[in-house]
Design a protein around this motif. Structure first.
Motif, PDB file in Angstrom:
ATOM      1  N   LEU A 255      28.420  68.870  47.070  1.00  0.00           N
ATOM      2  CA  LEU A 255      28.524  67.512  47.595  1.00  0.00           C
ATOM      3  C   LEU A 255      29.206  67.571  48.956  1.00  0.00           C
ATOM      4  N   ASN A 256      28.533  67.050  49.947  1.00  0.00           N
ATOM      5  CA  ASN A 256      29.049  66.982  51.307  1.00  0.00           C
ATOM      6  C   ASN A 256      29.479  65.553  51.613  1.00  0.00           C
ATOM      7  N   VAL A 257      30.391  65.409  52.547  1.00  0.00           N
ATOM      8  CA  VAL A 257      30.736  64.097  53.074  1.00  0.00           C
ATOM      9  C   VAL A 257      30.408  64.117  54.561  1.00  0.00           C
ATOM     10  N   LEU A 258      29.718  63.087  55.013  1.00  0.00           N
ATOM     11  CA  LEU A 258      29.263  63.044  56.399  1.00  0.00           C
ATOM     12  C   LEU A 258      30.404  63.239  57.388  1.00  0.00           C
ATOM     13  N   VAL A 259      30.184  64.169  58.303  1.00  0.00           N
ATOM     14  CA  VAL A 259      31.022  64.301  59.493  1.00  0.00           C
ATOM     15  C   VAL A 259      30.136  63.842  60.646  1.00  0.00           C
ATOM     16  N   PRO A 260      30.291  62.604  61.115  1.00  0.00           N
ATOM     17  CA  PRO A 260      29.372  62.082  62.131  1.00  0.00           C
ATOM     18  C   PRO A 260      29.386  62.939  63.398  1.00  0.00           C
ATOM     19  N   VAL A 261      28.195  63.252  63.879  1.00  0.00           N
ATOM     20  CA  VAL A 261      28.051  64.091  65.069  1.00  0.00           C
ATOM     21  C   VAL A 261      27.495  63.244  66.204  1.00  0.00           C
ATOM     22  N   ASP A 262      28.138  63.299  67.356  1.00  0.00           N
ATOM     23  CA  ASP A 262      27.638  62.584  68.528  1.00  0.00           C
ATOM     24  C   ASP A 262      26.225  63.061  68.859  1.00  0.00           C
ATOM     25  N   GLY A 263      25.374  62.110  69.207  1.00  0.00           N
ATOM     26  CA  GLY A 263      24.003  62.455  69.548  1.00  0.00           C
ATOM     27  C   GLY A 263      23.041  62.342  68.387  1.00  0.00           C
ATOM     28  N   THR A 264      23.560  61.972  67.210  1.00  0.00           N
ATOM     29  CA  THR A 264      22.704  61.720  66.051  1.00  0.00           C
ATOM     30  C   THR A 264      22.726  60.222  65.748  1.00  0.00           C
ATOM     31  N   PRO A 265      21.732  59.717  65.013  1.00  0.00           N
ATOM     32  CA  PRO A 265      21.723  58.285  64.686  1.00  0.00           C
ATOM     33  C   PRO A 265      22.945  57.819  63.907  1.00  0.00           C
ATOM     34  N   LEU A 266      23.656  58.733  63.269  1.00  0.00           N
ATOM     35  CA  LEU A 266      24.813  58.345  62.462  1.00  0.00           C
ATOM     36  C   LEU A 266      26.137  58.546  63.187  1.00  0.00           C
ATOM     37  N   GLU A 267      26.089  58.814  64.487  1.00  0.00           N
ATOM     38  CA  GLU A 267      27.346  58.934  65.225  1.00  0.00           C
ATOM     39  C   GLU A 267      28.118  57.619  65.118  1.00  0.00           C
ATOM     40  N   GLY A 268      29.409  57.719  64.986  1.00  0.00           N
ATOM     41  CA  GLY A 268      30.231  56.524  64.886  1.00  0.00           C
ATOM     42  C   GLY A 268      30.251  55.883  63.515  1.00  0.00           C
ATOM     43  N   SER A 269      29.607  56.502  62.528  1.00  0.00           N
ATOM     44  CA  SER A 269      29.624  55.932  61.175  1.00  0.00           C
ATOM     45  C   SER A 269      31.042  55.916  60.626  1.00  0.00           C
ATOM     46  N   GLY A 270      31.362  54.871  59.893  1.00  0.00           N
ATOM     47  CA  GLY A 270      32.680  54.770  59.287  1.00  0.00           C
ATOM     48  C   GLY A 270      32.870  55.783  58.174  1.00  0.00           C
ATOM     49  N   ALA A 271      34.115  56.164  57.956  1.00  0.00           N
ATOM     50  CA  ALA A 271      34.422  57.159  56.930  1.00  0.00           C
ATOM     51  C   ALA A 271      34.296  56.557  55.534  1.00  0.00           C
ATOM     52  N   VAL A 272      33.865  57.373  54.590  1.00  0.00           N
ATOM     53  CA  VAL A 272      33.829  56.964  53.186  1.00  0.00           C
ATOM     54  C   VAL A 272      35.262  56.937  52.665  1.00  0.00           C
ATOM     55  N   ALA A 273      35.601  55.925  51.891  1.00  0.00           N
ATOM     56  CA  ALA A 273      36.949  55.831  51.325  1.00  0.00           C
ATOM     57  C   ALA A 273      37.222  57.023  50.416  1.00  0.00           C
ATOM     58  N   VAL A 274      38.418  57.576  50.525  1.00  0.00           N
ATOM     59  CA  VAL A 274      38.793  58.720  49.696  1.00  0.00           C
ATOM     60  C   VAL A 274      38.620  58.395  48.217  1.00  0.00           C
ATOM     61  N   SER A 275      38.987  57.178  47.822  1.00  0.00           N
ATOM     62  CA  SER A 275      38.868  56.802  46.409  1.00  0.00           C
ATOM     63  C   SER A 275      37.415  56.837  45.944  1.00  0.00           C
ATOM     64  N   ASP A 276      36.478  56.479  46.825  1.00  0.00           N
ATOM     65  CA  ASP A 276      35.061  56.530  46.457  1.00  0.00           C
ATOM     66  C   ASP A 276      34.561  57.971  46.374  1.00  0.00           C
ATOM     67  N   ILE A 277      35.081  58.833  47.241  1.00  0.00           N
ATOM     68  CA  ILE A 277      34.674  60.240  47.205  1.00  0.00           C
ATOM     69  C   ILE A 277      35.106  60.884  45.893  1.00  0.00           C
ATOM     70  N   VAL A 278      36.381  60.721  45.542  1.00  0.00           N
ATOM     71  CA  VAL A 278      36.862  61.376  44.321  1.00  0.00           C
ATOM     72  C   VAL A 278      36.224  60.751  43.084  1.00  0.00           C
ATOM     73  N   LYS A 279      35.933  59.463  43.140  1.00  0.00           N
ATOM     74  CA  LYS A 279      35.253  58.819  42.014  1.00  0.00           C
ATOM     75  C   LYS A 279      33.850  59.402  41.841  1.00  0.00           C
ATOM     76  N   THR A 280      33.170  59.659  42.955  1.00  0.00           N
ATOM     77  CA  THR A 280      31.837  60.259  42.887  1.00  0.00           C
ATOM     78  C   THR A 280      31.895  61.657  42.283  1.00  0.00           C
ATOM     79  N   PHE A 281      32.886  62.444  42.701  1.00  0.00           N
ATOM     80  CA  PHE A 281      33.039  63.786  42.130  1.00  0.00           C
ATOM     81  C   PHE A 281      33.318  63.711  40.631  1.00  0.00           C
ATOM     82  N   ALA A 282      34.162  62.778  40.233  1.00  0.00           N
ATOM     83  CA  ALA A 282      34.495  62.651  38.813  1.00  0.00           C
ATOM     84  C   ALA A 282      33.268  62.262  37.996  1.00  0.00           C
ATOM     85  N   LEU A 283      32.484  61.313  38.485  1.00  0.00           N
ATOM     86  CA  LEU A 283      31.272  60.913  37.776  1.00  0.00           C
ATOM     87  C   LEU A 283      30.285  62.074  37.694  1.00  0.00           C
TER      88      LEU A 283
END
Length: 338
Positions: A244-272
């Motif tokens: 499971l990866n978490v997006l690291v937004p890269v300049d020059g891609t359509p997702l540059e500037g994307s907001g970070a996923v909440a830590v609580s949502d990340i760990v909840k996803t791993f737990a599920l």
């Protein structure tokens, strides 16, 4: 069950007691947990990991990858710095020379890493080509040169003859991610190829006895329910390893500037994911250092039993020695002794 537990978490303890994977319906309910109930969910996932996903040597699964061919990819994956459709300005080069690959493998082997992945950019290899034969030759030679090294690869979409050739070469794991819930792939990831190409590759490899490493990426615009759908698609595919990866937004891609996923949502996803896959290797890959930061250890206490170390395809990671010290400290919490 303890009256202080959220009722849905109490129901999920059936996974710990029986080893039966979490149901989709219960996962949907658990995905909405907030506050203290999330901590209870993480505790359960860690218990399930320790009981059912214990590695034979009592450690965690660690692997290192090499970007053996960079950039020049004709696919239009929205998050990817290596796509020709994006303007990330990453270094571009063809397949590395044999000595470069051996140098990289030898470096991580000397540090105790026993899973090494050769990764190439591009759509894949449906047919055997001279370049593909170079790669299968590298796999064989690396296994001979470094006893006990599990050589893996991520080469994109395959056809029957290339999948069979990798099996003959003795590949340990093959990585090809579905990235998101299949129903959202076209909208969130790419429209230059269908997700079915990736799913077909998973099934082809399994047909030839190759263990598949297949997961996804968080933070590309998906909802929590989309993540649940992805987790259960992986359950249907019965893959061996789930990165499971978490997006690291890269300049020059359509997702540059994307907001970070909440830590609580990340760990909840791993737990599920752990509760839906009690016995599998679940590893955290990109985003571990840049997104989780001070909460990295929490991931290893949320059901994960593996991680990618030493860097990623186009972004730096932590030093292997630092990661090894990190895991050693987690043993005191049951997080590094799976």
């Amino acid at each position: 069950m303890n009256d202080y537990l959220h009722p849905l978490v109490g129901q999920a303890y059936e996974v710990l007691h029986t080893g039966t994977p979490l149901t989709y319906e219960l996962a949907c309910g658990l995905s909405g947990l907030q506050g203290e109930a999330v901590a209870d969910l993480l505790s359960l996932a860690n218990k399930v990991r320790n009981r059912y996903a214990c590695l034979e040597d009592g450690t965690v699964h660690s692997c290192s990858i090499l970007n053996a061919r960079s950039g020049l990819c004709a696919e239009n994956c929205r998050f990817c710095a290596q796509s020709l459709h994006n303007e990330a300005g990453v270094e571009q080069y063809g397949l590395m020379k044999r000595e470069q690959v051996f140098e990289a493998a030898g470096r991580v082997y000397a540090q105790g890493i026993r899973h090494f992945g050769i990764v190439t950019s591009g759509y894949g290899y449906r047919k055997i080509t001279p370049e593909f034969e170079r790669i299968t030759g590298l796999i064989r030679d690396l296994k001979e040169e470094y006893p006990g090294l599990n050589v893996c690869a991520s080469l994109g979409v395959l056809g029957p003859e290339t999948a069979a050739a990798l099996a003959r070469a003795g590949i340990a794991h093959y990585n090809i991610n579905i990235q998101v819930s299949p129903g959202r792939y076209h909208d969130l990831i790419a429209d230059s190829h269908p997700v079915s190409d990736r799913i077909d590759t998973v099934r082809l490899l399994q047909k030839y006895g190759v263990e598949v490493c297949c997961g996804g990426i968080l933070g590309v615009g998906e909802s929590m329910m989309d993540r649940v759908d992805m987790i259960f698609e992986l359950q249907r595919l019965d893959v061996a390893v789930i990165p499971l990866n978490v997006l690291v937004p890269v300049d020059g891609t359509p997702l540059e500037g994307s907001g970070a996923v909440a830590v609580s949502d990340i760990v909840k996803t791993f737990a599920l994911c752990r509760l839906a896959h009690p016995c599998k290797i679940i590893k955290f890959a990109a985003g571990r250092e840049t997104v989780m930061k001070d909460f990295q250890g929490l991931l290893m206490l949320s059901g994960a039993n593996g991680f990618l170390t030493g860097g990623y395809l186009t972004t730096r990671g932590r030093d292997i020695a630092d990661d090894q010290a990190f895991i050693e400290q987690l043993r005191h919490f049951g997080g590094g002794n799976s």
